[in-house]
Design a protein around this motif. Structure first.
Motif, PDB file in Angstrom:
ATOM      1  N   ARG A  46       0.846  -1.192   0.000  1.00  0.00           N
ATOM      2  CA  ARG A  46       0.000   0.000   0.000  1.00  0.00           C
ATOM      3  C   ARG A  46       0.881   1.242   0.000  1.00  0.00           C
ATOM      4  O   ARG A  46       1.950   1.241   0.582  1.00  0.00           O
ATOM      5  N   ILE A  47       0.404   2.274  -0.681  1.00  0.00           N
ATOM      6  CA  ILE A  47       1.063   3.579  -0.667  1.00  0.00           C
ATOM      7  C   ILE A  47      -0.024   4.638  -0.582  1.00  0.00           C
ATOM      8  O   ILE A  47      -1.120   4.445  -1.115  1.00  0.00           O
ATOM      9  N   HIS A  55       3.320   7.541   2.906  1.00  0.00           N
ATOM     10  CA  HIS A  55       3.357   6.294   3.677  1.00  0.00           C
ATOM     11  C   HIS A  55       3.467   5.142   2.690  1.00  0.00           C
ATOM     12  O   HIS A  55       2.796   5.152   1.648  1.00  0.00           O
ATOM     13  N   MET A  56       4.246   4.141   3.048  1.00  0.00           N
ATOM     14  CA  MET A  56       4.330   2.917   2.245  1.00  0.00           C
ATOM     15  C   MET A  56       4.331   1.717   3.188  1.00  0.00           C
ATOM     16  O   MET A  56       4.914   1.765   4.260  1.00  0.00           O
ATOM     17  N   LEU A  57       3.698   0.654   2.743  1.00  0.00           N
ATOM     18  CA  LEU A  57       3.818  -0.644   3.395  1.00  0.00           C
ATOM     19  C   LEU A  57       4.483  -1.524   2.353  1.00  0.00           C
ATOM     20  O   LEU A  57       3.887  -1.830   1.317  1.00  0.00           O
ATOM     21  N   VAL A  58       5.720  -1.877   2.621  1.00  0.00           N
ATOM     22  CA  VAL A  58       6.531  -2.541   1.600  1.00  0.00           C
ATOM     23  C   VAL A  58       7.299  -3.714   2.201  1.00  0.00           C
ATOM     24  O   VAL A  58       7.747  -3.658   3.340  1.00  0.00           O
ATOM     25  N   GLN A  59       7.400  -4.772   1.415  1.00  0.00           N
ATOM     26  CA  GLN A  59       8.182  -5.939   1.815  1.00  0.00           C
ATOM     27  C   GLN A  59       9.460  -5.951   0.996  1.00  0.00           C
ATOM     28  O   GLN A  59       9.406  -5.975  -0.248  1.00  0.00           O
ATOM     29  N   LEU A  60      10.600  -5.907   1.674  1.00  0.00           N
ATOM     30  CA  LEU A  60      11.892  -5.879   0.992  1.00  0.00           C
ATOM     31  C   LEU A  60      12.526  -7.263   0.983  1.00  0.00           C
ATOM     32  O   LEU A  60      12.402  -8.013   1.957  1.00  0.00           O
ATOM     33  N   THR A 112      -2.307  -1.265   6.509  1.00  0.00           N
ATOM     34  CA  THR A 112      -2.908  -0.984   5.195  1.00  0.00           C
ATOM     35  C   THR A 112      -4.101  -0.049   5.358  1.00  0.00           C
ATOM     36  O   THR A 112      -4.224   0.951   4.634  1.00  0.00           O
ATOM     37  N   GLN A 113      -4.962  -0.339   6.310  1.00  0.00           N
ATOM     38  CA  GLN A 113      -6.128   0.521   6.568  1.00  0.00           C
ATOM     39  C   GLN A 113      -5.696   1.912   7.026  1.00  0.00           C
ATOM     40  O   GLN A 113      -6.293   2.908   6.621  1.00  0.00           O
ATOM     41  N   TYR A 114      -4.691   1.960   7.859  1.00  0.00           N
ATOM     42  CA  TYR A 114      -4.173   3.236   8.352  1.00  0.00           C
ATOM     43  C   TYR A 114      -3.708   4.104   7.176  1.00  0.00           C
ATOM     44  O   TYR A 114      -4.012   5.299   7.113  1.00  0.00           O
ATOM     45  N   ARG A 119      -6.491  10.719   4.766  1.00  0.00           N
ATOM     46  CA  ARG A 119      -7.268  11.972   4.718  1.00  0.00           C
ATOM     47  C   ARG A 119      -8.139  12.116   5.973  1.00  0.00           C
ATOM     48  O   ARG A 119      -8.184  13.181   6.578  1.00  0.00           O
ATOM     49  N   GLU A 120      -8.783  11.044   6.348  1.00  0.00           N
ATOM     50  CA  GLU A 120      -9.637  11.069   7.536  1.00  0.00           C
ATOM     51  C   GLU A 120      -8.794  11.256   8.799  1.00  0.00           C
ATOM     52  O   GLU A 120      -9.126  12.048   9.680  1.00  0.00           O
ATOM     53  N   HIS A 121      -7.689  10.536   8.860  1.00  0.00           N
ATOM     54  CA  HIS A 121      -6.789  10.598  10.009  1.00  0.00           C
ATOM     55  C   HIS A 121      -6.267  12.019  10.217  1.00  0.00           C
ATOM     56  O   HIS A 121      -6.189  12.506  11.344  1.00  0.00           O
TER      57      HIS A 121
END
Length: 150
Positions: A46-47, A55-60, A112-114, A119-121
């Motif tokens: 997710r980005i 923000h990124m959720l990444v697997q290296l 991922t949800q975060y 925008r809401e956060h």
């Protein structure tokens, strides 16, 4: 063969947290970053972000250090933004620092949800407050005078 599961929640920002990523052009930047991540043999789950951070959720892969990944990402994404100056006219570089924390498979959906709900956060917290909360939650010591000033 190494057996790893190196998933990171990464947050980085333009120099001085300048709001240079307009919502209308963020998608193009995110697609570019997705291509970069794929080229490195990594997985982008997710980005997202706001005008002043990503923000990124990444697997290296185990063969790629986080620091070299971030160095190369900032260089590449910065070159992309400079070559598209009509879309990112106020961009003048990325901040030196970044936030990164490992994420377990059981925590992947929550992060991922975060990221999806940025925008809401940010109706409740600005970038500084968000960063300090993430840092504290992950037990990281930070001198905010340096991180937020660059």
């Amino acid at each position: 063969m190494s057996y790893t599961n190196l998933i990171y929640h990464i947050v980085f920002r333009p120099r001085s947290s300048a709001p240079v990523i307009s919502p209308g052009h963020a998608e193009g930047l995110y697609r570019y970053i997705w291509g970069f991540v794929k080229e490195k043999g990594a997985v982008l789950y997710r980005i997202g972000g706001m005008e002043d951070h990503v923000h990124m959720l990444v697997q290296l892969p185990a063969s790629l250090s986080l620091s070299s990944f971030m160095h190369d990402l900032k260089l590449s994404a910065g070159a992309f933004m400079r070559s598209n100056a009509d879309k990112f006219p106020r961009f003048d570089g990325w901040g030196k620092s970044y936030f990164a924390a490992t994420v377990s498979m059981s925590g992947k959906d929550a992060v991922t949800q975060y990221i999806m709900n940025q925008r809401e956060h940010h109706k409740r917290f600005d970038f500084r407050e968000e960063l300090l909360r993430l840092v504290r939650k992950n037990g990281i010591e930070m001198d905010e005078r340096f991180f937020l000033a660059e």
